[in-house]
Design a protein around this motif. Sequence first.
Motif, short mmCIF file in Angstrom:
data_model
loop_
_atom_site.label_atom_id
_atom_site.label_comp_id
_atom_site.label_asym_id
_atom_site.label_seq_id
_atom_site.Cartn_x
_atom_site.Cartn_y
_atom_site.Cartn_z
N ALA A 1 0.78 -1.11 -0.03
CA ALA A 1 0.12 -0.14 -0.16
C ALA A 1 0.80 1.28 -0.02
O ALA A 1 2.08 1.14 0.14
N ALA A 2 0.32 2.23 -0.21
CA ALA A 2 1.05 3.79 -0.30
C ALA A 2 1.58 3.96 1.04
O ALA A 2 1.08 3.66 2.23
N GLU A 3 2.57 4.79 0.89
CA GLU A 3 3.27 5.24 2.46
C GLU A 3 3.66 6.80 2.20
O GLU A 3 3.77 6.99 1.08
N ALA A 4 3.36 7.38 3.26
CA ALA A 4 3.79 8.79 2.97
C ALA A 4 5.22 8.95 2.99
O ALA A 4 5.94 8.09 3.56
N GLY A 5 5.43 10.21 2.55
CA GLY A 5 6.86 10.61 2.50
C GLY A 5 7.66 10.97 3.65
O GLY A 5 6.89 11.13 4.82
N ASP B 1 -0.37 7.70 13.32
CA ASP B 1 -0.31 8.77 13.81
C ASP B 1 -1.67 9.58 13.62
O ASP B 1 -1.98 10.39 14.25
N ALA B 2 -2.68 8.87 12.94
CA ALA B 2 -4.19 9.39 12.86
C ALA B 2 -4.63 9.00 14.18
O ALA B 2 -4.60 8.17 14.65
N PRO B 3 -5.34 10.16 14.91
CA PRO B 3 -5.96 10.12 16.07
C PRO B 3 -7.22 9.41 15.90
O PRO B 3 -7.83 9.16 14.87
N HIS B 4 -7.55 8.50 16.97
CA HIS B 4 -9.04 7.71 16.83
C HIS B 4 -9.86 8.91 16.68
O HIS B 4 -9.80 9.98 17.10
N ARG B 5 -11.08 8.39 16.16
CA ARG B 5 -12.21 9.21 15.71
C ARG B 5 -13.30 8.58 15.99
O ARG B 5 -14.42 7.73 15.16
N GLU C 1 8.82 14.64 10.34
CA GLU C 1 8.77 13.10 10.38
C GLU C 1 7.96 12.44 9.71
O GLU C 1 6.79 13.10 9.18
N LYS C 2 8.20 11.32 9.35
CA LYS C 2 7.32 10.51 8.27
C LYS C 2 5.83 10.19 9.06
O LYS C 2 5.98 9.71 10.11
N LEU C 3 4.95 10.40 8.33
CA LEU C 3 3.67 10.12 9.16
C LEU C 3 3.31 8.69 8.76
O LEU C 3 3.41 7.99 7.34
N SER C 4 2.64 8.01 9.47
CA SER C 4 2.19 6.87 9.15
C SER C 4 0.65 6.51 9.68
O SER C 4 0.17 7.55 10.63
N VAL C 5 -0.16 5.73 9.31
CA VAL C 5 -1.51 5.60 9.42
C VAL C 5 -1.71 5.67 11.01
O VAL C 5 -2.64 6.23 11.61
#
Lengths: 202, 611
Positions: free
Chosen positions: B336-340, B351-355, B345-349
């Motif tokens: 799958a895609a990955e952030a740069g 890092d998304a706060p829960h919603r 700092e490189k973001l990863s999934v």
Amino acid sequence: MNADNLNILIIGVGGQGTLLASRFLGDVALRMGKDVKVSEVHGMSQRGGSVETCVRIGSSIASPIIDRGMADVVLSFESVEALRALGYLKPGGLVITNTQEILPMPVISGAEKYPERVPERLAGGNFNVVSLDALAAAERCGSAKCVNVVLLGVLSAAIPEIPAEVWRASLESVVPAKLLEINKKAFEAGRQMANGKGQMAN
Amino acid sequence: MGNTDKMDNSDKAKAVKLLLGNEAVAQGAWEAGVHVVSSYPGTPSTEITETLAKLPGVYCEWSPNEKVSAEVAIGAAIDGARAMCCMKHVGLNVAADPLFTAAYAGVNGGLVFAVADDPGLFSSQNDQDSRFYALSAHVPMLEPSDSAECFEFAQKAFELSEKYDTPVILRLTTRVSHSRSPVQTGARRVVPKKPYVKDISKYVMMPGMAKKRQAVVKERDRVLTEVADSWVRLVNPGRKLGIITSGICYQYVREAFPDASVLKLGMIYPLPERAIKEFAASVEELLVVEELEPYIENFVRQLGIAYVEGKKYFTPLGELGTEKIKNAYYGVSTPAAEAGENGGEKLSVDDAPHRPPTLCPGCPHRGVFYTLSQLKLRVTGDIGCYTLGAAAPYKAMDACICMGASIGMSHGMEKAEAVAKAEAGDTDPAAADNIRGTVAVIGDSTFMHSGITGLVNIVYNKGASTVIILDNSITGMTGHQQNPTTGKTIRMEDTHPVDLVLLARAVGVERVRIVDPFDLKAFKEAVLEEISADEPSVIIAQRPCALLKGVNYGKPVYIDTDVCRRCGACMRLGCPAIVKKGDGYGIDRSLCVGCEFCTQMCRFGAIRKES
């Protein structure tokens, strides 16, 4: 992009109008004579939670779900939701994201952090990003609720295989008549913003 | 001429529509001439009945619970009508009593139970597998895999029901119910109601009659096992790897194993013995791909086919999907895609706060749960939007099990404390457990569903529980359905509303009062008074759902930053519209509905209505 095998994952926050967006796309696909499956989320998660819907367009679609690494496009209605959906995106895929930030409750209560400058930091990965303030554009068109249609306007510009007339005809059939004018403006605003961004590359 | 007209009409009605599985079930039932539909809303089944209510020629209703809805449908079917009741998986627990015996009595007009399971618990309190109901009630069960099959199977369910004199269950799952795919729709067929024929031996299930019907059911099972053989689809015959599957898993299997032989089952009770044996004999390796329990896999093993595998690879927890299936079997994961690393700092999934879902801005339940959390009471909860009262920042719920359980649980806790107190002598076990009092919290629709009997029990058995009925004038969680307290039917006709005050009084509760949960002072006082009373009490916390049409609080509020002392008291309400801004606080105008509830929280008067 190939309209014979096109996977679009729409992600947003409950209440932002992701369901209408996925129905709109489904209707576009039907008008193109394609097979299509749309997976929606109803119930609990609609109450301000993260909401994903999947739209799959092609000659013969089996699963209604977009799984890991399958999406050609992630259409995100909110900044951090684009990040959340990355696992669904193909390497080389396209993220179209609204820069609007809606703070989730764990961030509001201080238990978790909202990452800074998400759209900017997404760029540079192995995929393309188009980020834009769809909320401001929607407000200029007359209603903050048109964020979804602005974003679909942007998306439509990224899929030249589907003629603009098809999108426009579809818009008329999925939007209630009394809201049509505002939504038409929103759709064209989205298309213009996309064109302003050149060829949708980062 | 007449004939031509008719054909024109039916041609006109024909159209390809992109329907939800639930809408397709409704369309199928409608075209099959269904006469009576009675349901209780429940995600993911709700849209079936909502769709039918918009179509002409069919009687539709929301009933107070699934048991009643099933009984209404059974009555209509005995009368000779085509009838249907729709529910979510846990609703079938409530309707199980009538189902098991209706299976003995059989039908006159066709009778269909549409039951939607929720693998993965998108909007449910458990993940149960309804297929075992079909097995234990001896009721044929059909499982569609997309909207076109929902449409087709719904129609055939009525035919099967009438032909084999049995209720039929149409089993759906969330991904079938809530996915759209094209359906070729047509016109409604007029299916006249069958004549009613009195038949005591068939419809009055006393032991003597029921024993005879048992034998009929046994024979029906045998015949239907043969019928099930005609409900299979064989894809890619003659390959080494063979897969048996049904429902949504069939779609995942098509993608995960495009080259395998597939035996797709349409009828999943009874299961087709001959088709499965022949298929198993034709392949070298045999898999069953199914969500939840190993229902089909166990059956295949019972047939003596020992080399079948299923749950060895595919988890019984939650839902499956193409990727999960491929991953489990081949052990590979799709890239799958990955952030740069653009600008930091490189973001990863991750890092998304829960919603998580939250109570909406303007939600009347906020007043209740803020108060209960402040009072540190023990709260037995129930099923609805207000189960979110268990979430931060309120955390004002101690238990939630099923529809209506809040009232029984509160009574049980009270009686347990009483026994403990009597045994303990001088010490107070409640104080030792830090219990300051217990209240039951239940929504208006849930109270109608199965709270009333709990309240009767409290009065009858000399309890003193306090029950808070959250009366927001609608069934909220499932998307605004009418219920017996709202004064409107499913078709929005005026009807007699149940008066909650009179009802509580009628069963013997003398302490009944209506309080506005947005009046924090009054609500807190009411709760304190009622929990101290030595008799049962009911507080009706009355204020409409903020999402209802007609609820209009006007302009949003704002925080005057010159007046705000940054104490953060307003944040304790957990309103999504109140946000931290820099070192202070602000209102998100796009979310605020202007209810002004938060103004009570500010001692300094910094929260004001926009003019």
